[in-house]
Design an enzyme around this catalytic site. Structure first.
Site: not given
Ligand code: GLY
Length: 402
Positions: A110, A180
């Site tokens: 992330d 994600d």
């Molecule tokens: N990237 C983590 C979520 O979407 O909760």
């Protein structure tokens, strides 16, 4: 004006005016704090103060994956209005995030969300060289997570076996990729363009191809997680994730797929990515159309209790608007109209336009199985980010941040 019956353009203009008032007030209160959700008074706290307390040396934990969304919103508002207050607050957050680049173990995949929406947005808007340096450092950290044999970017950190792997189906977390990450890899496309060097984009493309093969199912629904054997890259299984159960379809994961594959198309012009984005979009649209254009937390959750997630809706809307940009006008009309229906339905049911309170879009849900309800149908910062991006995109006033 009757907000239910007015035209899309009237609705958009009215929401834009409310957005200007609300965000100006919110920026004045929040400044360079890092908000996530609202407290019992309906106001934002700084998540680094409220969620984990201080680091052992007295510093703040700034690495949570959502910490780029507030500066991302501020850059959007700066683009739309030119108001310097937004820029000052966004740069203040970026300077706080800089600590992460000194400690690669403090971030995971992330790092894309964190630095695209802060440093890279800053650089894109102003050409600031320090912001560019941060963006490139973040891209190098993301590229270093690539698994050569499995051709994927490792998602999360932690010991091989840990609470999460036990809870979600076992396996070795070093071999996990998640949907994600389709929203993180645009950092790699940006780095390749910036350095005129294909290395970063090649990693992004390989990761996206692996996601196409192992995450997206033939009906356009998605797995959240794929587990590979980390030393050989051999496919093992698809553990469940933040949705209802293994094999169901977590709506935010679906939205990451719609927008993420559309973005991979934008950066590569590989038609297969656009087709995958459309396939996932059609799945979302058909599910939302039978649910008053509101997104369930999981499109295959039980009938009761009804639980929504507006963050999935907002990101899906942005993905549909991205697809609309890459197709002819007759096709674009379909995706744009679907985006309007989603945005308007969520505005009518969940928006809070009171400028004295923080956050606009209520109804965000972090994950389906929430033991105490504190993560269910609450304001979440990225719901607001994607709402603002969608509104400004429709107004032709957005900053491209991906
Ligand atoms: N990237 C983590 C979520 O979407 O909760």
């Amino acid at each position: 004006m009757d907000m239910q019956k007015c035209s899309n353009q009237e609705w958009l203009d009215s929401v834009y005016e409310k957005l200007l008032v609300k965000m100006k007030a919110e920026c004045g209160r929040v400044g360079s704090n890092i908000p996530y959700t609202t407290n019992k008074d309906g106001m934002y706290d700084d998540i680094t103060e409220t969620r984990w307390g201080k680091t052992p040396d007295g510093g703040a934990h700034v690495g949570f994956w959502t910490n780029g969304f507030w500066p991302g919103m501020l850059w959007q508002m700066y683009e739309a209005t030119g108001d310097e207050e937004y820029k000052t607050a966004a740069v203040g957050v970026e300077e706080r995030l800089d600590a992460l680049l000194k400690s690669p173990e403090s971030v995971d995949h992330d790092v894309g969300f964190l630095f695209l929406l802060s440093s890279v947005a800053h650089y894109r808007k102003t050409g600031d060289q320090e912001a560019r340096r941060r963006g490139l450092m973040a891209a190098a950290t993301l590229a270093a997570r690539y698994n050569l044999d499995g051709k994927f970017i490792r998602a999360w950190n932690g010991p091989r076996q840990n609470k999460m792997t036990e809870m979600l189906g076992g396996g070795d977390i070093r071999g996990w990729m998640i949907i994600d990450c389709m929203m993180n890899i645009p950092l790699l496309y940006w780095a390749s363009e910036e350095l005129d060097d294909p290395r970063f984009a090649k990693i992004a493309v390989n990761h996206a191809k692996t996601a196409q093969q192992y995450i997206v199912r033939p009906d356009g629904s998605c797995n959240h997680i794929v587990a590979f054997e980390p030393d050989t890259g051999e496919y093992l299984t698809n553990p469940g994730g933040q949705g209802y159960k293994q094999g169901s379809s977590w709506s935010r994961g679906q939205s990451w797929a719609v927008y993420g594959f559309a973005l991979s198309y934008r950066h590569t012009k590989d038609e297969s990515f656009l087709n995958t984005a459309k396939q996932c979009a059609h799945y979302c649209i058909s599910n939302m159309a039978v649910c008053d254009w509101l997104p369930l937390v999981d499109y295959r959750q039980p009938a009761e209790p009804v639980k929504y997630d507006t963050t999935a809706a907002m990101c899906t809307a942005c993905g549909l608007l991205e697809i609309a940009q890459h197709v002819d006008e007759n096709e674009a009309r379909f995706y744009t109209e679907a985006a309007y229906r989603i945005l308007r339905a969520c505005d009518a049911k969940f928006a809070n336009w009171d400028p004295e309170k923080d956050s606009i879009m209520n109804g965000g849900t972090f994950f389906y199985h929430d033991p105490d309800g504190t993560n269910t149908e609450v304001p979440i910062i990225y719901g607001d980010y994607f709402f603002i991006e969608a509104i400004l995109r429709l107004k032709g006033k957005d900053l491209f941040e991906w």
